[in-house]
Design a protein around this motif. Structure first.
Motif, PDB file in Angstrom:
ATOM      1  N   SER A 245       0.846  -1.188   0.000  1.00  0.00           N
ATOM      2  CA  SER A 245       0.000   0.000   0.000  1.00  0.00           C
ATOM      3  C   SER A 245       0.885   1.243   0.000  1.00  0.00           C
ATOM      4  N   LYS A 246       0.253   2.385  -0.170  1.00  0.00           N
ATOM      5  CA  LYS A 246       0.986   3.647  -0.234  1.00  0.00           C
ATOM      6  C   LYS A 246       1.258   4.216   1.153  1.00  0.00           C
ATOM      7  N   SER A 247       0.921   3.475   2.176  1.00  0.00           N
ATOM      8  CA  SER A 247       1.055   3.945   3.554  1.00  0.00           C
ATOM      9  C   SER A 247       2.505   4.289   3.884  1.00  0.00           C
ATOM     10  N   ARG A 248       2.688   5.338   4.666  1.00  0.00           N
ATOM     11  CA  ARG A 248       4.028   5.733   5.100  1.00  0.00           C
ATOM     12  C   ARG A 248       4.647   4.688   6.011  1.00  0.00           C
ATOM     13  N   ASP A 249       3.810   3.811   6.573  1.00  0.00           N
ATOM     14  CA  ASP A 249       4.346   2.739   7.407  1.00  0.00           C
ATOM     15  C   ASP A 249       5.120   1.725   6.567  1.00  0.00           C
ATOM     16  N   LEU A 250       4.815   1.662   5.260  1.00  0.00           N
ATOM     17  CA  LEU A 250       5.483   0.718   4.372  1.00  0.00           C
ATOM     18  C   LEU A 250       6.464   1.404   3.428  1.00  0.00           C
ATOM     19  N   LEU A 251       6.033   2.510   2.834  1.00  0.00           N
ATOM     20  CA  LEU A 251       6.848   3.186   1.830  1.00  0.00           C
ATOM     21  C   LEU A 251       7.216   4.580   2.318  1.00  0.00           C
ATOM     22  N   ASP A 252       8.506   4.813   2.514  1.00  0.00           N
ATOM     23  CA  ASP A 252       8.961   6.130   2.961  1.00  0.00           C
ATOM     24  C   ASP A 252       8.777   7.174   1.867  1.00  0.00           C
ATOM     25  N   THR A 253       9.058   6.768   0.629  1.00  0.00           N
ATOM     26  CA  THR A 253       8.907   7.654  -0.529  1.00  0.00           C
ATOM     27  C   THR A 253       8.193   6.898  -1.630  1.00  0.00           C
TER      28      THR A 253
END
Length: 337
Positions: A245-253
């Protein structure tokens, strides 16, 4: 009575000392998919580069700050002008075996679990103490040395009063061009924790055992819309898709301008797994030609940072169509239909 003429030993072009043999071993072990490694020495550090079939390349750059001592004496040409920095090849297999002479791959370090050190504490677990290997002199010392063109690449290991000198034959460097990667035409840029990518590859590998019916291709999809970023493959045990997902918990950028779909040979990309295990962060980038760049940031002893870069060439458009038809020949249980 004859006179005795003493000759001075030649000054090495390059000489570097490290007190962490295991650290050097683990960084170079990340790129061990080729039998030979090309070494390029410069005032900033030493670069190790490998490639396979002009479709896969990897480089590990060891900054001079990673060494306790780093000396570079630029070679000179016949007219006393500064010559090009030295570049040559050595056997990567022999180099890694040399670094393991004193058991470097099993020695305690920051990459190991804390419980592997009998004197580790829960407070700043990787700090140097009176019982640390660095203090007791148990970690060993490694010295790299190179005299010049045609000379061997010398590796000297010292531990507990025992010194071992290994001279690795050097070979002419190959004039292989780098896989072109256009940073000005990035289609995908994703920065994430390397552990997440490592877990995804383990999941995919468990379902894509190599067989005669396995497509053995990794499909990478990035999109500005859901599912945003996914990795998938089909093998003899079934098909697997891992979505992020695009969540900041997974992807920083997360920077994706339009839908981007490419196919790569799974076994080649899988060669970066060792780097995934060691790295704290990974930068996942793809350009307009489909070239994939994986840049791993690895934290090393003393608070330093080292980078390992991989580049992969995608399958051409015709091969992508073949891949789609191959995947359609399997049902959800991975059985041929």
């Amino acid at each position: 009575m004859s006179a005795i003429i003493e000759t001075e030993d030649p000054v090495p072009i390059f000489n570097a000392v490290s007190t962490s043999v295991r650290q050097l071993y683990q960084l170079l072990n990340c790129i061990r998919f080729a039998p030979k490694v090309q070494i390029h020495i410069s005032p900033e550090g030493i670069q190790f580069a490998v490639e396979e079939g002009r479709v896969m390349q990897a480089t590990a750059f060891l900054d001079k700050a990673l060494f306790t001592s780093f000396t570079y004496n630029p070679p000179t040409s016949d007219d006393n002008d500064t010559a090009e920095p030295p570049s040559f090849q050595v056997s990567l297999t022999a180099l890694l075996e040399t670094l393991q002479i004193f058991g470097a791959s099993e020695a305690s370090s920051r990459f190991s679990k804390p419980e592997s050190d009998e004197y580790a504490t829960s407070i700043r677990p990787h700090r140097i103490t009176a019982f640390s290997n660095q203090t007791l002199g148990m970690a060993g010392v490694c010295r790299f040395s190179y005299l010049g063109v045609g000379e061997p690449f010398r590796v000297i290991l010292e531990e507990s009063g025992v010194t071992t000198t290994c001279n690795l034959n050097s070979y002419e460097p190959e004039n292989a061009d780098e896989i072109p990667f256009n940073k000005q035409e990035l289609e995908v840029k994703i920065i994430m924790q390397a552990q997440f990518l490592y877990d995804a590859f383990l999941e995919i590998a468990s379902m894509t055992a190599t067989s005669a019916t396995s497509s053995n291709r990794l499909k990478v999809v990035a999109s500005p819309n859901s599912p945003f970023f996914s990795l998938s493959a089909t093998g003899s045990l079934g098909s697997t898709t891992v979505e992020f997902s695009k969540s900041r918990d997974l992807l920083d950028t997360f920077s994706v301008g339009r839908n981007w779909t490419q196919y790569y040979k799974f076994e080649m990309v899988k060669a970066a797994v060792e780097a995934m295990k060691l790295a704290s962060k990974v930068s996942f980038r793809g350009d307009s030609q489909g070239v994939l760049s994986l840049q791993f940031m690895i934290e090393v002893d003393g608070g330093g940072i080292s980078f390992i870069d991989f580049r992969f060439v995608p399958f051409i458009s015709g091969d992508e169509d073949d891949t789609e038809s191959e995947e359609e020949n399997y049902d959800d249980n991975g059985e041929e239909v």
